[in-house]
Motif scaffolding. Sequence first.
Motif, PDB file in Angstrom:
ATOM      1  N   PRO A 111       0.840  -1.205   0.000  1.00  0.00           N
ATOM      2  CA  PRO A 111       0.000   0.000   0.000  1.00  0.00           C
ATOM      3  C   PRO A 111       0.873   1.251   0.000  1.00  0.00           C
ATOM      4  O   PRO A 111       2.002   1.245   0.486  1.00  0.00           O
ATOM      5  N   GLY A 112       0.374   2.299  -0.570  1.00  0.00           N
ATOM      6  CA  GLY A 112       1.115   3.559  -0.570  1.00  0.00           C
ATOM      7  C   GLY A 112       2.076   3.628  -1.733  1.00  0.00           C
ATOM      8  O   GLY A 112       1.670   3.614  -2.898  1.00  0.00           O
ATOM      9  N   ALA A 113       3.384   3.682  -1.436  1.00  0.00           N
ATOM     10  CA  ALA A 113       4.406   3.901  -2.466  1.00  0.00           C
ATOM     11  C   ALA A 113       4.390   2.808  -3.536  1.00  0.00           C
ATOM     12  O   ALA A 113       4.495   3.106  -4.728  1.00  0.00           O
ATOM     13  N   GLY A 114       4.277   1.553  -3.129  1.00  0.00           N
ATOM     14  CA  GLY A 114       4.248   0.460  -4.107  1.00  0.00           C
ATOM     15  C   GLY A 114       3.043   0.564  -5.020  1.00  0.00           C
ATOM     16  O   GLY A 114       3.149   0.400  -6.238  1.00  0.00           O
ATOM     17  N   GLU A 115       1.914   0.852  -4.439  1.00  0.00           N
ATOM     18  CA  GLU A 115       0.682   1.004  -5.209  1.00  0.00           C
ATOM     19  C   GLU A 115       0.823   2.161  -6.215  1.00  0.00           C
ATOM     20  O   GLU A 115       0.485   2.019  -7.393  1.00  0.00           O
ATOM     21  N   ARG A 116       1.342   3.292  -5.756  1.00  0.00           N
ATOM     22  CA  ARG A 116       1.523   4.453  -6.646  1.00  0.00           C
ATOM     23  C   ARG A 116       2.535   4.153  -7.749  1.00  0.00           C
ATOM     24  O   ARG A 116       2.343   4.536  -8.904  1.00  0.00           O
ATOM     25  N   PHE A 117       3.614   3.455  -7.404  1.00  0.00           N
ATOM     26  CA  PHE A 117       4.631   3.123  -8.395  1.00  0.00           C
ATOM     27  C   PHE A 117       4.039   2.282  -9.522  1.00  0.00           C
ATOM     28  O   PHE A 117       4.217   2.595 -10.705  1.00  0.00           O
ATOM     29  N   TYR A 118       3.340   1.194  -9.181  1.00  0.00           N
ATOM     30  CA  TYR A 118       2.805   0.310 -10.215  1.00  0.00           C
ATOM     31  C   TYR A 118       1.645   0.950 -10.973  1.00  0.00           C
ATOM     32  O   TYR A 118       1.422   0.636 -12.142  1.00  0.00           O
ATOM     33  N   GLU A 119       0.934   1.851 -10.344  1.00  0.00           N
ATOM     34  CA  GLU A 119      -0.111   2.577 -11.062  1.00  0.00           C
ATOM     35  C   GLU A 119       0.530   3.445 -12.147  1.00  0.00           C
ATOM     36  O   GLU A 119       0.082   3.465 -13.290  1.00  0.00           O
TER      37      GLU A 119
END
Length: 183
Positions: free
Chosen positions: A151-159
Amino acid sequence: WHRTADDKSYLISTSRTHLDPSFINTALGAEEMYWARPLSPPSLQTMLDNSLTLGLYVISPALPPPRSSSSPSSPRTPSPTSNPNSDGAEELQQIGMARFITDFVSTAYLTDVYVLPAHRGGGLGKWLVACCKDVIESLPDLRRAMLMASPGAGERFYEKALGMKAINQKVEHIVPMSRRREL
């Protein structure tokens, strides 16, 4: 895929012949890959045989064979005791990976994205994920690509990198489900 950065050449390949099972098993045991664990050699081979794995490699130029056992060693004349690739081909050292579980038509699940800590910070991980995007986009009948992200940074990165979005259960009328075996 090829890239040069900081006077080093890199390769990303889906060729199974380049994969280094020892590297992959070590990566599966890395703290950063908390969801994974090393596997027995037969289980590791079965996993790789049933996956599409992108290997990230540093390319070392081929060295010419030594002139003779009495020739001094130099960058142009390696020691006869060194073990360069016997066919004169470039040497590949695996430093990263990304693995798809896929049927190569309709579904692709991205997992096990990893780059050795010593090779992070130079954009190689982003490049590896961009190559994953190329794989996804090369499948014309793909219905869904999936992954699990922090959640957070990982989610934003893959988005940003892959166009992935968290599944909205009300809109898509599906619920992501999982069963996890305790490691």
